[in-house]
Design a protein around this motif. Structure first.
Motif, PDB file in Angstrom:
ATOM      1  N   ILE A   1      -3.212   0.384   1.562  1.00 39.01           N
ATOM      2  CA  ILE A   1      -3.059  -0.355   0.308  1.00 39.01           C
ATOM      3  C   ILE A   1      -2.081   0.358  -0.607  1.00 39.01           C
ATOM      4  O   ILE A   1      -1.232  -0.272  -1.263  1.00 39.01           O
ATOM      5  CB  ILE A   1      -4.423  -0.529  -0.390  1.00 39.01           C
ATOM      6  N   THR A   2      -2.165   1.691  -0.657  1.00 40.22           N
ATOM      7  CA  THR A   2      -1.215   2.464  -1.469  1.00 40.22           C
ATOM      8  C   THR A   2       0.211   2.212  -0.999  1.00 40.22           C
ATOM      9  O   THR A   2       1.105   1.923  -1.795  1.00 40.22           O
ATOM     10  CB  THR A   2      -1.531   3.962  -1.374  1.00 40.22           C
ATOM     11  N   THR A   3       0.417   2.306   0.314  1.00 39.30           N
ATOM     12  CA  THR A   3       1.754   2.095   0.883  1.00 39.30           C
ATOM     13  C   THR A   3       2.243   0.683   0.623  1.00 39.30           C
ATOM     14  O   THR A   3       3.403   0.470   0.238  1.00 39.30           O
ATOM     15  CB  THR A   3       1.728   2.373   2.391  1.00 39.30           C
ATOM     16  N   ARG A   4       1.368  -0.286   0.821  1.00 39.03           N
ATOM     17  CA  ARG A   4       1.743  -1.697   0.626  1.00 39.03           C
ATOM     18  C   ARG A   4       2.133  -1.964  -0.827  1.00 39.03           C
ATOM     19  O   ARG A   4       3.109  -2.681  -1.097  1.00 39.03           O
ATOM     20  CB  ARG A   4       0.572  -2.590   1.047  1.00 39.03           C
ATOM     21  N   THR A   5       1.393  -1.376  -1.760  1.00 35.44           N
ATOM     22  CA  THR A   5       1.702  -1.571  -3.179  1.00 35.44           C
ATOM     23  C   THR A   5       3.065  -0.992  -3.529  1.00 35.44           C
ATOM     24  O   THR A   5       3.874  -1.640  -4.204  1.00 35.44           O
ATOM     25  CB  THR A   5       0.618  -0.928  -4.058  1.00 35.44           C
ATOM     26  N   ILE A   6       3.337   0.230  -3.078  1.00 32.96           N
ATOM     27  CA  ILE A   6       4.631   0.857  -3.371  1.00 32.96           C
ATOM     28  C   ILE A   6       5.761   0.089  -2.678  1.00 32.96           C
ATOM     29  O   ILE A   6       6.844  -0.116  -3.255  1.00 32.96           O
ATOM     30  CB  ILE A   6       4.627   2.331  -2.944  1.00 32.96           C
ATOM     31  N   ASP A   7       5.519  -0.367  -1.451  1.00 29.12           N
ATOM     32  CA  ASP A   7       6.547  -1.113  -0.726  1.00 29.12           C
ATOM     33  C   ASP A   7       6.922  -2.413  -1.451  1.00 29.12           C
ATOM     34  O   ASP A   7       8.104  -2.775  -1.521  1.00 29.12           O
ATOM     35  CB  ASP A   7       6.062  -1.455   0.686  1.00 29.12           C
ATOM     36  N   ILE A   8       5.908  -3.122  -1.962  1.00 28.69           N
ATOM     37  CA  ILE A   8       6.162  -4.417  -2.594  1.00 28.69           C
ATOM     38  C   ILE A   8       6.558  -4.271  -4.056  1.00 28.69           C
ATOM     39  O   ILE A   8       7.520  -4.890  -4.522  1.00 28.69           O
ATOM     40  CB  ILE A   8       4.914  -5.326  -2.470  1.00 28.69           C
ATOM     41  N   ASP A   9       5.825  -3.440  -4.790  1.00 35.00           N
ATOM     42  CA  ASP A   9       6.000  -3.370  -6.242  1.00 35.00           C
ATOM     43  C   ASP A   9       7.160  -2.477  -6.672  1.00 35.00           C
ATOM     44  O   ASP A   9       7.660  -2.609  -7.791  1.00 35.00           O
ATOM     45  CB  ASP A   9       4.714  -2.872  -6.907  1.00 35.00           C
ATOM     46  N   VAL A  10       7.561  -1.547  -5.803  1.00 32.67           N
ATOM     47  CA  VAL A  10       8.660  -0.632  -6.172  1.00 32.67           C
ATOM     48  C   VAL A  10       9.844  -0.768  -5.217  1.00 32.67           C
ATOM     49  O   VAL A  10      10.933  -1.169  -5.610  1.00 32.67           O
ATOM     50  CB  VAL A  10       8.183   0.838  -6.197  1.00 32.67           C
ATOM     51  N   ARG A  11       9.609  -0.422  -3.952  1.00 33.87           N
ATOM     52  CA  ARG A  11      10.747  -0.353  -3.025  1.00 33.87           C
ATOM     53  C   ARG A  11      11.451  -1.695  -2.890  1.00 33.87           C
ATOM     54  O   ARG A  11      12.694  -1.749  -2.850  1.00 33.87           O
ATOM     55  CB  ARG A  11      10.271   0.147  -1.658  1.00 33.87           C
ATOM     56  N   ALA A  12      10.685  -2.785  -2.834  1.00 30.96           N
ATOM     57  CA  ALA A  12      11.306  -4.103  -2.703  1.00 30.96           C
ATOM     58  C   ALA A  12      12.123  -4.462  -3.936  1.00 30.96           C
ATOM     59  O   ALA A  12      13.174  -5.115  -3.824  1.00 30.96           O
ATOM     60  CB  ALA A  12      10.234  -5.160  -2.456  1.00 30.96           C
ATOM     61  N   VAL A  13      11.655  -4.047  -5.100  1.00 33.88           N
ATOM     62  CA  VAL A  13      12.405  -4.328  -6.342  1.00 33.88           C
ATOM     63  C   VAL A  13      13.710  -3.541  -6.343  1.00 33.88           C
ATOM     64  O   VAL A  13      14.768  -4.070  -6.715  1.00 33.88           O
ATOM     65  CB  VAL A  13      11.546  -3.991  -7.569  1.00 33.88           C
TER      66      VAL A  13
END
Length: 299
Positions: free
Chosen positions: A106-118
């Motif tokens: 969940i931590t990885t998924r959040t950073i991937d979507i909320d930060v890295r994707a942006v």
């Protein structure tokens, strides 16, 4: 003051555009004459939303955490509709629960979507805009990117990152014709806050409907200027007004206002569907966040 930019025939792409804030942003742009492509991992709902909004809107499936897919999406948007004028990075998830209990996935998924994707979307669109000498990136952050709340540590970290990212690019892109806006909504009444509640004071200070966020996004693009905007306006006063205070005093005032209870007190039954969708999995015996205090409602 510069005159407002017309949105007539502007070409806009919105991630996470199938529902909630993204859907309202699409609606607001269409109402001003723009053509819109909404991207979402849930193509069925995106297609339904596009059909409801009319022929000026197309829907495409996109997993924003896949950089190659994001690049291909923007290539297709421009190949079929012409040069892109605006990218709204709206896709995001909001896990709520004690950080030490948060699964690494969940931590990885959040950073991937909320930060890295942006960052990926901003770079891909920004390169196109810089080559043409114009364009606007709008990133949806949160008031929780300027003042933190318990049981939302990873989400706060992600949104704090977006606020700093926007402040850096505002300086870096100055004079290039490429604009960047960071939108910091309070608690938006969408599925994102399912099972969460605010007291009367926090309702006044920080709760907002998605159409109000959409109006702020459209206003930012029509202004033609980079910046940071808050919605509702009271959220900016709450954030900036307490930002100069010592940390312990700021935390105390946040608790007195009831801000901590929004993320501390969760109705797990009401939030269960959202948790499963965020995790991308079937229900677990004890879903993440089940240890969060309950609000006394039936589970």
């Amino acid at each position: 003051m510069p005159s407002e930019k017309s949105l007539q025939n502007l070409h806009v792409a919105i991630t996470g555009g199938a529902r909630g804030i993204g859907g309202e942003i699409a609606r607001a742009f269409v109402a001003r004459g723009a053509t819109v492509v909404i991207a979402d991992i849930d193509i069925d709902i995106a297609t339904t939303t596009a059909a409801e909004l009319g022929t000026a809107v197309l829907a495409r499936q996109l997993d924003v955490s896949d950089p190659a897919a994001f690049a291909a999406f923007l290539d297709e948007v421009e190949a079929t509709g012409g040069p892109l004028d605006v990218l709204v990075n709206n896709a995001g998830i909001m896990p709520i629960g004690p950080f030490l209990d948060e699964p690494d996935a969940i931590t990885t998924r959040t950073i991937d979507i909320d930060v890295r994707a942006v960052l990926t979307g901003t770079k891909l669109a920004g390169a196109r805009f810089a080559e043409r000498g114009g364009g606007h990136v709008v990133n949806i952050a949160s008031v929780m990117g300027t003042m933190a709340s318990p049981n939302a540590a990873t989400y706060c970290a992600a949104k704090f990152a977006l606020v700093g990212f926007g402040q850096a690019l505002r300086q870096e892109w100055r004079g290039t014709g490429v604009e960047i806006t960071t939108v910091c909504p309070g608690f938006v009444r969408t599925e994102l806050i399912a099972g969460m509640r605010a007291n009367a004071l926090m309702e006044r200070l920080a709760m907002v409907d998605p159409d109000a966020v959409a109006k702020v996004v459209v206003a930012a693009v029509t202004s033609g200027r980079s910046g940071e905007v808050y919605v509702p306006k009271q959220a900016e006063l709450l954030s900036k007004g307490t930002g100069v205070l010592p940390g312990r005093l700021r935390d105390f005032l946040f608790r007195i206002a009831g801000g901590d209870k929004v993320t501390n007190t969760v109705n797990e039954q009401a939030r269960a569907d959202y948790r499963r969708r965020v995790a991308g999995a079937e229900p677990a015996e004890r879903p993440f966040g089940a240890g969060v205090q309950r609000n006394g409602e039936a589970e």
